[in-house]
Design an enzyme around this catalytic site. Structure first.
Site, PDB file in Angstrom:
ATOM      1  N   TRP A 321       0.826  -1.203   0.000  1.00 23.17           N
ATOM      2  CA  TRP A 321       0.000   0.000   0.000  1.00 23.17           C
ATOM      3  C   TRP A 321       0.860   1.253   0.000  1.00 23.17           C
ATOM      4  O   TRP A 321       0.522   2.255  -0.634  1.00 23.17           O
ATOM      5  CB  TRP A 321      -0.920   0.005   1.222  1.00 23.17           C
ATOM      6  N   HIS A 322       1.982   1.192   0.704  1.00 21.77           N
ATOM      7  CA  HIS A 322       2.831   2.365   0.834  1.00 21.77           C
ATOM      8  C   HIS A 322       3.562   2.720  -0.450  1.00 21.77           C
ATOM      9  O   HIS A 322       3.943   3.873  -0.636  1.00 21.77           O
ATOM     10  CB  HIS A 322       3.840   2.173   1.971  1.00 21.77           C
ATOM     11  N   GLY A 323       3.760   1.776  -1.324  1.00 25.60           N
ATOM     12  CA  GLY A 323       4.450   2.110  -2.558  1.00 25.60           C
ATOM     13  C   GLY A 323       4.681   0.915  -3.451  1.00 25.60           C
ATOM     14  O   GLY A 323       4.780  -0.223  -2.987  1.00 25.60           O
ATOM     15  N   PHE A 469       1.845   8.516  -1.557  1.00 26.43           N
ATOM     16  CA  PHE A 469       0.988   7.361  -1.293  1.00 26.43           C
ATOM     17  C   PHE A 469      -0.448   7.647  -1.661  1.00 26.43           C
ATOM     18  O   PHE A 469      -1.266   6.774  -1.520  1.00 26.43           O
ATOM     19  CB  PHE A 469       1.104   6.949   0.185  1.00 26.43           C
TER      20      PHE A 469
END
Length: 469
Positions: A321-323, A469
């Site tokens: 999700w963060h990257g 994000f």
């Protein structure tokens, strides 16, 4: 547009506040929605279409889900909910992850897919998760369906939390979207919270960011093991004060408009374990994955193997999700390993040892985790970790190390103290001992505001890390 900008502070915010408070109640949400769209369009107007598509899909499928549920057509309700989730996740995947998968598939011999080179819409991870929470909450009847598309669009586009969170669930603000009362006390508290967040961002996070950028680009001949650790600590301070500062500003702005968002941080750097850290850090994200992924997968029901599987999935997704880069996947799995170790055996040991040692343990692994997070280039990540543990032939300490400590030592002490509850406890103590506390507080807030404005006016380095994000 960012909160920590002259344009926002002295043009956009006064304009939206004026328009909002002179408008009748019936159009306040419309005013907020229009200004929020302007806020978003300031940087990338074409991506408003992406956001509006997500809103329309979420709104339409929410209505259908509710209608089907009322008619006891559960299968059709599930399909409508699934469509909302699939379309919005599909949009997120296309813009955020298609490049990552294309790049990795192209590593297979004989495959050469032309990259699409798609820019990432700012804040898409945050507002996508909000739409998903709305779709799921309507289906599970935790929240009533929103039949006014302006109100739903206001929830999704609300500029205080649009770009970098916190992830505000629909059920948290559902009532306030339809019925909220602004008052001078909330406005004052909101303004105070905003100024504190601005100070965290401009006066601490930006300085820590400059230190990190300088030290992370040092040639090997000028580096040392100690400097590598100082560099890592600078990034840890940067990401905390950057994101916590933004969350403070978002929560403060929400109060100024009558909304009450939940807290997103609770002094994570005083944690006694990694489990404790994730109860304190980015609380809205941790609780989102817990309630919408971990528990639906079965949680800790079904035995140890299934529990481990569920936690593995959650942390793989958290990292991703963060990257869209391998370091974020590694970062997620890194925390999976640590949390499993604490769940299986290490947690009991940490409860028995003195608090000072458990906090040192937590800070060590938290700091190490941020190093993994900081470098999306795996080669640079490997070099940074080797430097920290003396595996690249660096000296333990050198003259630049001493110079850096002398130059930034006071800053680090202030930042360390600022990441603990000590300043709040001190101000609470002062408030009980003096009758002029309110005056002292106002002066301090004015000083923070003036210093922050001066720094911003000087065109200082001013990125928001969580924008990606």
């Amino acid at each position: 547009m960012v909160f920590s900008s002259i344009t926002f502070l002295f043009a956009f915010l006064p304009a939206v506040l004026l328009a909002y408070y002179i408008s009748p109640k019936a159009v306040k949400n419309l005013i907020l929605m229009l200004f929020s769209l302007l806020f978003y369009a300031w940087g990338e107007p074409k991506y408003i279409l992406v956001m509006l598509t997500s809103i329309i899909v979420g709104y339409t499928m929410g209505i259908l889900t509710d209608d089907f549920k009322k008619a006891n057509k559960i299968k059709q309700a599930k399909i409508a909910t699934a469509l909302s989730i699939t379309v919005n996740l599909g949009i997120l995947f296309f813009f955020k992850y298609i490049g990552f998968f294309t790049e990795n598939i192209n590593n297979v011999p004989g495959i050469d897919i032309k990259p699409l080179n798609i820019a990432l819409p700012i804040g898409i991870s945050f507002y996508t998760f909000q739409i998903l929470s709305y779709a799921i909450d309507v289906y599970t009847e935790k929240a009533k369906v929103q039949k006014n598309i302006i109100n739903l669009a206001t929830y999704i586009t609300l500029f205080p939390q649009l770009i970098a969170g916190p992830i505000v669930r629909y059920e948290t603000v559902a009532e306030e979207l339809d019925n909220r009362r602004e008052n001078i006390d909330d406005f004052g508290e909101g303004a105070k919270r905003f100024i504190i967040g601005l100070g965290k961002k401009v006066l601490i996070a930006n300085v820590a960011s400059e230190i990190f950028e300088q030290l992370s680009s040092l040639p090997a001949g000028e580096n040392s093991v100690a400097l590598s650790w100082i560099c890592a600590i600078a990034f840890s301070l940067r990401i905390y004060f950057d994101f916590a500062g933004y969350s403070d500003m978002a929560i403060g702005l929400g109060k100024m408009f009558g909304f009450h968002f939940l807290e997103n941080f609770n002094y994570p750097y005083i944690s006694k374990s990694i489990t404790d850290f994730w109860r304190r850090w980015h609380i809205s994200l941790s609780s989102w994955f817990r309630d919408y992924v971990y528990i639906p997968l079965g949680g800790n029901r079904g035995g140890k193997i299934k529990t481990l599987r569920n936690i593995f999935i959650v942390w793989l997704l958290t990292g991703f999700w963060h990257g869209a880069a391998w370091n974020f996947v590694i970062w997620g799995l890194y925390y999976f390993v640590l949390l499993m170790a604490e769940k299986l055996f290490l947690g009991k040991l940490l409860e028995k040892i003195p608090t000072v040692f458990s906090r040192i343990y937590a800070l060590f692994f938290i700091n190490l985790g941020w190093v993994i997070f900081a470098y999306d280039d795996i080669g640079k990540l490997g070099t940074a970790l080797k430097n920290m543990f003396g595996m690249n032939g660096l000296s333990l300490c050198n003259q630049l190390t001493i110079f850096t400590l002398l130059s930034y030592g006071v800053f680090f002490v202030i930042a360390f103290i600022g990441s603990t509850p000590l300043p709040k406890k001190f101000m609470n103590y002062i408030s009980t001992k003096t009758k002029i506390y309110d005056g002292i507080e106002v002066v301090l807030l004015l000083v923070v505001m003036m210093l922050s404005t001066a720094f911003l006016a000087s065109d200082a380095f001013n990125p928001f890390l969580y924008f990606r994000f």
